[in-house]
Write a protein that holds these residues in place. Structure first.
Motif, mmCIF file in Angstrom:
data_model
loop_
_atom_site.group_PDB
_atom_site.id
_atom_site.type_symbol
_atom_site.label_atom_id
_atom_site.label_comp_id
_atom_site.label_asym_id
_atom_site.label_seq_id
_atom_site.Cartn_x
_atom_site.Cartn_y
_atom_site.Cartn_z
ATOM 1 N N ALA A 192 0.999 -1.098 0.051
ATOM 2 C CA ALA A 192 -0.190 -0.171 0.085
ATOM 3 C C ALA A 192 0.835 1.394 -0.126
ATOM 4 O O ALA A 192 0.229 2.389 0.290
ATOM 5 C CB ALA A 192 -0.835 0.090 1.127
ATOM 6 N N GLY A 193 2.220 0.894 0.013
ATOM 7 C CA GLY A 193 3.104 2.442 -0.249
ATOM 8 C C GLY A 193 3.623 2.602 1.096
ATOM 9 O O GLY A 193 4.334 3.655 1.322
ATOM 10 N N GLY A 194 3.355 1.914 2.409
ATOM 11 C CA GLY A 194 3.859 2.163 3.537
ATOM 12 C C GLY A 194 5.258 2.022 3.862
ATOM 13 O O GLY A 194 5.765 0.979 3.300
ATOM 14 N N ARG A 195 5.976 2.884 4.332
ATOM 15 C CA ARG A 195 7.304 2.858 4.466
ATOM 16 C C ARG A 195 7.997 2.946 5.774
ATOM 17 O O ARG A 195 9.170 3.074 5.754
ATOM 18 C CB ARG A 195 8.006 3.789 3.318
ATOM 19 C CG ARG A 195 7.828 3.535 1.829
ATOM 20 C CD ARG A 195 8.512 2.200 1.505
ATOM 21 N NE ARG A 195 8.253 2.011 0.176
ATOM 22 C CZ ARG A 195 7.130 1.106 -0.281
ATOM 23 N NH1 ARG A 195 6.552 0.443 0.508
ATOM 24 N NH2 ARG A 195 7.247 0.838 -1.467
ATOM 25 N N TYR A 196 7.195 3.530 6.859
ATOM 26 C CA TYR A 196 7.478 3.685 8.099
ATOM 27 C C TYR A 196 7.201 2.331 9.185
ATOM 28 O O TYR A 196 5.857 2.181 9.411
ATOM 29 C CB TYR A 196 6.915 4.781 8.557
ATOM 30 C CG TYR A 196 7.794 5.360 10.065
ATOM 31 C CD1 TYR A 196 7.675 4.615 11.053
ATOM 32 C CD2 TYR A 196 8.691 6.581 9.683
ATOM 33 C CE1 TYR A 196 8.037 5.344 12.424
ATOM 34 C CE2 TYR A 196 9.284 7.086 11.058
ATOM 35 C CZ TYR A 196 8.982 6.491 12.191
ATOM 36 O OH TYR A 196 9.551 6.961 13.514
ATOM 37 N N ILE A 197 8.090 1.478 9.734
ATOM 38 C CA ILE A 197 7.889 0.384 10.442
ATOM 39 C C ILE A 197 8.325 0.882 11.858
ATOM 40 O O ILE A 197 9.631 1.154 12.342
ATOM 41 C CB ILE A 197 8.519 -0.831 9.977
ATOM 42 C CG1 ILE A 197 7.983 -1.039 8.722
ATOM 43 C CG2 ILE A 197 8.379 -1.959 10.781
ATOM 44 C CD1 ILE A 197 8.729 -2.105 7.769
ATOM 45 N N ASP A 198 7.281 0.773 13.152
ATOM 46 C CA ASP A 198 7.850 1.105 14.156
ATOM 47 C C ASP A 198 7.810 -0.261 15.178
ATOM 48 O O ASP A 198 6.934 -1.046 15.311
ATOM 49 C CB ASP A 198 6.670 1.977 14.805
ATOM 50 C CG ASP A 198 7.115 2.357 16.525
ATOM 51 O OD1 ASP A 198 7.626 3.195 16.428
ATOM 52 O OD2 ASP A 198 6.461 1.647 17.222
ATOM 53 N N THR A 199 9.140 -0.394 16.006
ATOM 54 C CA THR A 199 9.131 -1.550 16.729
ATOM 55 C C THR A 199 9.830 -1.103 18.046
ATOM 56 O O THR A 199 9.939 0.167 18.400
ATOM 57 C CB THR A 199 9.927 -2.798 16.036
ATOM 58 O OG1 THR A 199 9.911 -3.849 16.708
ATOM 59 C CG2 THR A 199 11.336 -2.276 15.606
ATOM 60 N N ALA A 200 10.231 -2.232 18.942
ATOM 61 C CA ALA A 200 10.870 -1.952 20.021
ATOM 62 C C ALA A 200 11.679 -3.179 20.353
ATOM 63 O O ALA A 200 11.099 -4.256 20.126
ATOM 64 C CB ALA A 200 10.174 -1.555 21.412
ATOM 65 N N ASP A 201 12.859 -2.987 20.946
ATOM 66 C CA ASP A 201 13.407 -4.371 21.479
ATOM 67 C C ASP A 201 12.919 -5.211 22.354
ATOM 68 O O ASP A 201 13.570 -6.446 22.476
ATOM 69 C CB ASP A 201 14.886 -3.800 21.907
ATOM 70 C CG ASP A 201 15.135 -2.948 23.275
ATOM 71 O OD1 ASP A 201 13.998 -2.891 23.866
ATOM 72 O OD2 ASP A 201 16.233 -3.059 23.798
ATOM 73 N N ILE A 202 11.801 -4.984 23.220
ATOM 74 C CA ILE A 202 11.156 -5.882 24.000
ATOM 75 C C ILE A 202 9.861 -6.493 23.307
ATOM 76 O O ILE A 202 9.546 -7.346 23.763
ATOM 77 C CB ILE A 202 10.724 -5.167 25.208
ATOM 78 C CG1 ILE A 202 9.722 -4.038 24.924
ATOM 79 C CG2 ILE A 202 12.023 -4.745 26.041
ATOM 80 C CD1 ILE A 202 8.758 -3.636 26.105
ATOM 81 N N TYR A 203 9.399 -5.959 22.072
ATOM 82 C CA TYR A 203 8.312 -6.733 21.621
ATOM 83 C C TYR A 203 8.472 -8.001 21.196
ATOM 84 O O TYR A 203 9.533 -8.261 20.495
ATOM 85 C CB TYR A 203 7.937 -5.904 20.339
ATOM 86 C CG TYR A 203 7.420 -4.577 20.514
ATOM 87 C CD1 TYR A 203 6.981 -3.902 21.882
ATOM 88 C CD2 TYR A 203 7.408 -3.636 19.549
ATOM 89 C CE1 TYR A 203 6.635 -2.661 21.962
ATOM 90 C CE2 TYR A 203 6.868 -2.491 19.487
ATOM 91 C CZ TYR A 203 6.469 -1.851 20.767
ATOM 92 O OH TYR A 203 6.112 -0.604 21.104
ATOM 93 N N GLY A 204 7.795 -9.008 21.662
ATOM 94 C CA GLY A 204 8.000 -10.498 21.439
ATOM 95 C C GLY A 204 9.190 -10.877 22.036
ATOM 96 O O GLY A 204 9.889 -11.866 21.450
ATOM 97 N N GLY A 205 9.548 -10.323 23.113
ATOM 98 C CA GLY A 205 11.023 -10.748 23.682
ATOM 99 C C GLY A 205 12.051 -10.638 22.744
ATOM 100 O O GLY A 205 13.159 -11.429 22.725
ATOM 101 N N GLY A 206 12.105 -9.802 21.665
ATOM 102 C CA GLY A 206 13.232 -9.686 20.621
ATOM 103 C C GLY A 206 12.947 -10.293 19.165
ATOM 104 O O GLY A 206 13.333 -9.973 18.268
#
Length: 337
Positions: free
Chosen positions: A58-72
């Motif tokens: 869909a043209g999306g280009r910005y992905i936000d995460t964190a080092d604790i999400y899903g235990g890495g």
């Protein structure tokens, strides 16, 4: 790809004063690899790839995460997915703060030891040499602002981080202002991106917080734009929320959203949704995209169908009167700096 998706092509907007552009809707991945109350994985690796593909298509280009999400695991999956993509076309943001090793108090916070240890492992999981935005996930009162900004500046100078952000600091915007003043005085990299909670119900950043961001030309990328699902229309006044559900177990959810005032806001949301022949979720997102000072909301989804639903918010053009009615549906004032 169905016809509802084929008409979607996300635009780019300026990410504050960073000089780079971001998708008008950013994609949040906090559910990737998350273990539910029943011990199941909320979004599996294969499902994560499907969602990332749909967002990118869909043209999306910005992905936000964190080092604790899903235990890495979340970062690992994004890294594997990026192997088949042009890394330079995507803006990747991650976060550091929460404790990652049991029994090790130094694996929590934003002290120099913790940040330097975790940035290398974060990059290894993402299989990239740098992240575009590194957020502090919370403010650490045990670490001085000078130590924090000097350490973060070192990451920028080394090329491992491009820009700095502060997440979930609604009552502490003054701390960001002070840290940026220290950075400016020393010639260090300042915070340029803010990530607060903001939606039709949670309005606490209105007032001095948004004014501060506007005056300093800081990007504002809100999380929880649908108020933990409340603004999708899945709850009503007569409904009994199961005690076993996440909403049923969260006292904050019940106190913040399952109230007469919040349902009154939802009544106005439903009216506007009917007027534009859309859904409450799309209109709630569209309202945020019409708000002065908001750069790009962060959307999440459990399924590709939910993601498609959220992305269609970009096609809704609300009138000035509709924006006003939605804005005034919850009584103010709001001020949090």
């Amino acid at each position: 790809m169905d016809t509802t998706m084929s008409n979607i092509s996300l635009d780019f907007v300026q990410l504050g004063r960073t000089g780079i552009k971001t998708s008008e809707l950013q994609f949040g991945t906090w559910r990737f690899g998350r273990t539910t109350e029943t011990g199941e994985t909320e979004i599996s690796e294969d499902q994560a790839y499907e969602l990332l593909d749909a967002y990118a298509n869909a043209g999306g280009r910005y992905i936000d995460t964190a080092d604790i999400y899903g235990g890495g695991d979340c970062e690992k999956w994004i890294g594997r997915w990026l192997e088949d993509q042009d890394r330079e076309r995507f803006t990747i943001a991650s976060k550091i703060y929460w404790q990652t090793r049991d029994g090790d108090p130094n694996s929590r916070g934003t002290n120099r030891k913790n940040i330097r240890h975790r940035i290398d492992r974060l990059l290894d999981r993402l299989q990239t040499d740098y992240v575009d935005v590194l957020y502090i996930h919370r403010w650490d009162d045990l670490t001085s602002a000078e130590e924090l900004m000097k350490t973060l500046n070192g990451l920028v100078e080394s090329g491992r981080v491009h820009y700095l952000g502060a997440s979930t600091l609604r009552p502490n915007a003054w701390k960001v202002a002070r840290a940026n003043a220290i950075a400016q005085e020393r010639g260090w990299e300042p915070f340029t991106v803010l990530q607060p909670r903001y939606n039709l119900i949670d309005r606490e950043i209105e007032g001095n917080y948004l004014e501060f961001a506007h005056r300093c030309n800081l990007a504002v990328c809100p999380w929880s734009p649908l108020a933990q699902g409340f603004l999708t229309g899945k709850y009503d006044r007569s409904q009994q929320v199961p005690e076993s559900s996440k909403a049923g177990q969260s006292s904050r959810f019940q106190e913040s959203y399952l109230t007469e005032q919040s349902f009154a806001v939802h009544d106005v949301l439903d009216q506007v949704a009917d007027e534009v022949s859309s859904t409450p979720a799309r209109v709630a997102l569209a309202w945020l995209m019409h708000r002065d000072g908001v750069t790009a909301p962060i959307i999440g989804a459990r399924t590709v169908e939910q993601l498609k639903e959220n992305l269609q918010a970009t096609q809704i053009d609300l009138s000035t009167d509709q924006v006003r009615r939605l804005t005034e549906a919850k009584e103010g004032p709001y001020d949090s700096l």
